[in-house]
Design a protein around this motif. Structure first.
Motif, mmCIF file in Angstrom:
data_model
loop_
_atom_site.group_PDB
_atom_site.id
_atom_site.type_symbol
_atom_site.label_atom_id
_atom_site.label_comp_id
_atom_site.label_asym_id
_atom_site.label_seq_id
_atom_site.Cartn_x
_atom_site.Cartn_y
_atom_site.Cartn_z
ATOM 1 N N MET A 96 20.725 12.691 32.457
ATOM 2 C CA MET A 96 21.138 11.670 31.498
ATOM 3 C C MET A 96 20.402 11.882 30.170
ATOM 4 N N GLU A 97 19.114 12.207 30.268
ATOM 5 C CA GLU A 97 18.329 12.500 29.064
ATOM 6 C C GLU A 97 18.880 13.724 28.343
ATOM 7 N N HIS A 98 19.174 14.768 29.116
ATOM 8 C CA HIS A 98 19.712 15.997 28.547
ATOM 9 C C HIS A 98 21.015 15.728 27.799
ATOM 10 N N LEU A 99 21.910 14.953 28.394
ATOM 11 C CA LEU A 99 23.200 14.691 27.764
ATOM 12 C C LEU A 99 23.054 13.802 26.529
ATOM 13 N N ALA A 100 22.086 12.891 26.545
ATOM 14 C CA ALA A 100 21.844 12.080 25.353
ATOM 15 C C ALA A 100 21.398 12.959 24.190
ATOM 16 N N VAL A 101 20.562 13.950 24.488
ATOM 17 C CA VAL A 101 20.135 14.888 23.438
ATOM 18 C C VAL A 101 21.320 15.734 22.959
ATOM 19 N N MET A 102 22.150 16.188 23.890
ATOM 20 C CA MET A 102 23.292 17.011 23.502
ATOM 21 C C MET A 102 24.316 16.219 22.697
ATOM 22 N N LEU A 103 24.474 14.927 22.983
ATOM 23 C CA LEU A 103 25.336 14.078 22.146
ATOM 24 C C LEU A 103 24.760 13.946 20.743
ATOM 25 N N THR A 104 23.435 13.858 20.666
ATOM 26 C CA THR A 104 22.776 13.793 19.357
ATOM 27 C C THR A 104 23.016 15.084 18.580
ATOM 28 N N ALA A 105 22.936 16.209 19.279
ATOM 29 C CA ALA A 105 23.224 17.500 18.636
ATOM 30 C C ALA A 105 24.674 17.554 18.167
ATOM 31 N N ALA A 106 25.593 17.038 18.983
ATOM 32 C CA ALA A 106 27.006 17.025 18.593
ATOM 33 C C ALA A 106 27.222 16.139 17.378
ATOM 34 N N ALA A 107 26.459 15.039 17.279
ATOM 35 C CA ALA A 107 26.559 14.176 16.101
ATOM 36 C C ALA A 107 26.132 14.935 14.843
ATOM 37 N N ALA A 108 25.054 15.708 14.963
ATOM 38 C CA ALA A 108 24.615 16.528 13.832
ATOM 39 C C ALA A 108 25.666 17.574 13.493
ATOM 40 N N GLU A 109 26.240 18.161 14.521
ATOM 41 C CA GLU A 109 27.282 19.173 14.338
ATOM 42 C C GLU A 109 28.471 18.585 13.591
ATOM 43 N N ARG A 184 5.559 18.520 24.158
ATOM 44 C CA ARG A 184 6.321 19.352 25.101
ATOM 45 C C ARG A 184 7.774 18.884 25.174
ATOM 46 N N LEU A 185 7.971 17.572 25.140
ATOM 47 C CA LEU A 185 9.327 17.036 25.214
ATOM 48 C C LEU A 185 10.116 17.397 23.959
ATOM 49 N N LEU A 186 9.477 17.342 22.810
ATOM 50 C CA LEU A 186 10.161 17.745 21.571
ATOM 51 C C LEU A 186 10.554 19.214 21.615
ATOM 52 N N GLU A 187 9.685 20.036 22.175
ATOM 53 C CA GLU A 187 10.007 21.456 22.326
ATOM 54 C C GLU A 187 11.241 21.630 23.213
ATOM 55 N N ARG A 188 11.325 20.831 24.282
ATOM 56 C CA ARG A 188 12.483 20.888 25.174
ATOM 57 C C ARG A 188 13.744 20.420 24.454
ATOM 58 N N PHE A 189 13.620 19.327 23.697
ATOM 59 C CA PHE A 189 14.769 18.838 22.936
ATOM 60 C C PHE A 189 15.260 19.910 21.962
ATOM 61 N N ALA A 190 14.310 20.551 21.271
ATOM 62 C CA ALA A 190 14.669 21.575 20.290
ATOM 63 C C ALA A 190 15.394 22.736 20.959
ATOM 64 N N GLN A 191 14.968 23.111 22.162
ATOM 65 C CA GLN A 191 15.616 24.207 22.878
ATOM 66 C C GLN A 191 17.039 23.828 23.259
ATOM 67 N N TRP A 192 17.241 22.593 23.680
ATOM 68 C CA TRP A 192 18.594 22.152 24.039
ATOM 69 C C TRP A 192 19.516 22.173 22.826
ATOM 70 N N VAL A 193 18.997 21.723 21.678
ATOM 71 C CA VAL A 193 19.807 21.757 20.459
ATOM 72 C C VAL A 193 20.091 23.194 20.055
ATOM 73 N N ALA A 194 19.086 24.058 20.187
ATOM 74 C CA ALA A 194 19.275 25.472 19.858
ATOM 75 C C ALA A 194 20.336 26.104 20.750
ATOM 76 N N ASP A 195 20.380 25.671 22.017
ATOM 77 C CA ASP A 195 21.409 26.195 22.916
ATOM 78 C C ASP A 195 22.800 25.866 22.387
ATOM 79 N N ARG A 196 22.968 24.671 21.855
ATOM 80 C CA ARG A 196 24.278 24.300 21.284
ATOM 81 C C ARG A 196 24.536 25.068 19.991
ATOM 82 N N GLN A 197 23.482 25.336 19.263
ATOM 83 C CA GLN A 197 23.622 26.073 18.009
ATOM 84 C C GLN A 197 24.192 27.468 18.232
ATOM 85 N N GLN A 198 23.965 28.033 19.430
ATOM 86 C CA GLN A 198 24.474 29.377 19.706
ATOM 87 C C GLN A 198 25.985 29.432 19.597
ATOM 88 N N ARG A 199 26.642 28.287 19.773
ATOM 89 C CA ARG A 199 28.107 28.242 19.646
ATOM 90 C C ARG A 199 28.563 28.570 18.231
#
Length: 270
Positions: A96-109, A184-199
Motif C-alpha cells: 500500500m505504501e509502495h503504491l501510494a508513492v507510485m501514485l505520487t510519481a504518476a502525479a508528477a509525471e 533510508r525510507l526516502l532513499e527507497r521512495f527515490a528508487q521507486w520513483v526512479a523505476d517509473r522514470q525509466q519509462r
C-alpha cells in the motif's frame, strides 16, 4: 470452523497505470491515510489478510469501511490489494505504501513528464543528504516524544522549495516511517520513483554510431510509438553486428542482426 483458502501466495501487485492519468497528491495522501488506519488496527489487518476469508469478502470490507470517507481511487486500490492473499500482514501495508508513492510519481509525471520525475528523485535525495549531514536533525526526527505534526513542521522548515509531490513524500518519511529510518525510507521512495522514470528513457544500442539525422528520425519515431517525449541514451555495441536494440522501461525492441541470427539458430536447432 472456516476452511483455509486455496488462494496461492503471490507478490501483491496492482497496476497503478490504471489510475495514472488522473493521479494526484490528494489521492496519494488518502491512500497513506488508509495505510495508517490499517497499520494502527490489528484486528483490521488480520481481517484483511485472513486466508479463510474469500477474496471478495476482504475487498468488500475495505469498501464498507472507507467508501464515502476516502478518495474513491484510494479505496479501490486498497480493496484490490486486500483481495489478493498476503503472505503477512506487513506485506499488505508495504505494498500500500509502495503504491501510494507510485501514485505520487504518476502525479508528477502528469504535471511535467520525465523531467518532473527526475526533479522529484533529485529533491528526495537532496533532503536525504541533508539528513545524513546532520546528526542533530536525525535525532529530532527519531525522537519518540515529538508528534507527527511537529516533525512535519520541522521538515517544511528544512526543505528547499520544490514540488508538491516531494513535499508529500518527505513529510511522510519523517512523520510515519513505519519502523524505518527517515533517510533510508526516502532513499527507497527515490528508487521507486526512479523505476517509473525509466519509462521515459529509451536506451539505444547500435552496431555503429548513428548520425544526427538518424538519431533525430529514431527519436521522432519512438516518440510517436510511445506517445511521449523520450530521452535517448545511445551506446555502440559492435556485438550486435548490425541494426539496433531499444529498451524503454521493461519493453525491448530488438532489430539487431545478432538477435535475428539467434532466432534462426533456435528455429533450426543449431
Amino acid at each position: 470452523m472456516a476452511e483455509a483458502s486455496n488462494e496461492p501466495f503471490r507478490p501483491l501487485t496492482v497496476d497503478v497505470d490504471r489510475w495514472a492519468q488522473s493521479a494526484s497528491t490528494g489521492t496519494s495522501r488518502q491512500l497513506f491515510e488508509i495505510l495508517d488506519i490499517v497499520d494502527g488496527n490489528g484486528a483490521l489487518r488480520r481481517a484483511l489478510t485472513d486466508p479463510s476469508r474469500a477474496a471478495d469478502d476482504r475487498a468488500r470490507l475495505v469498501h464498507t469501511l472507507f467508501d464515502g470517507r476516502a478518495d474513491a481511487v484510494a479505496v479501490e486500490i486498497a480493496a484490490a490489494l486486500a483481495s489478493q492473499r498476503s503472505a503477512t500482514e506487513r506485506q499488505l501495508g508495504d505494498e500500500m505504501e509502495h503504491l501510494a508513492v507510485m501514485l505520487t510519481a504518476a502525479a508528477a509525471e502528469n504535471r511535467g513528464g520525465g523531467h518532473a520525475l527526475e526533479s522529484l528523485v533529485d529533491e528526495l535525495i537532496r533532503f536525504r543528504s541533508m539528513l545524513d549531514r546532520s546528526a542533530e536533525v536525525q535525532r529530532a526526527f527519531s525522537d519518540p516524544r515529538a508528534g507527527a505534526e511537529a516533525k512535519i513542521t520541522l521538515a517544511r522548515r528544512l526543505m528547499t522549495p520544490g514540488s508538491e509531490e516531494s513535499a508529500l513524500l518527505v513529510e511522510r518519511a519523517v512523520s510515519e516511517p513505519r519502523g524505518a529510518l527517515p533517510g533510508r525510507l526516502l532513499e527507497r521512495f527515490a528508487q521507486w520513483v526512479a523505476d517509473r522514470q525509466q519509462r521515459w528513457i529509451a536506451r539505444v544500442e547500435t552496431a555503429r554510431p548513428l548520425g544526427e539525422d538518424q538519431l533525430a528520425r529514431l527519436r521522432d519515431g519512438l516518440n510517436r510509438l510511445y506517445g511521449r517525449d523520450l530521452k535517448l541514451t545511445t551506446e555502440v555495441n559492435p556485438a550486435l553486428v548490425g541494426g539496433l536494440r531499444v529498451q524503454v522501461g521493461e519493453e525491448i525492441i530488438d532489430g539487431s542482426v545478432t538477435h535475428r541470427l539467434n532466432q534462426l539458430q533456435q528455429r533450426i536447432g543449431a
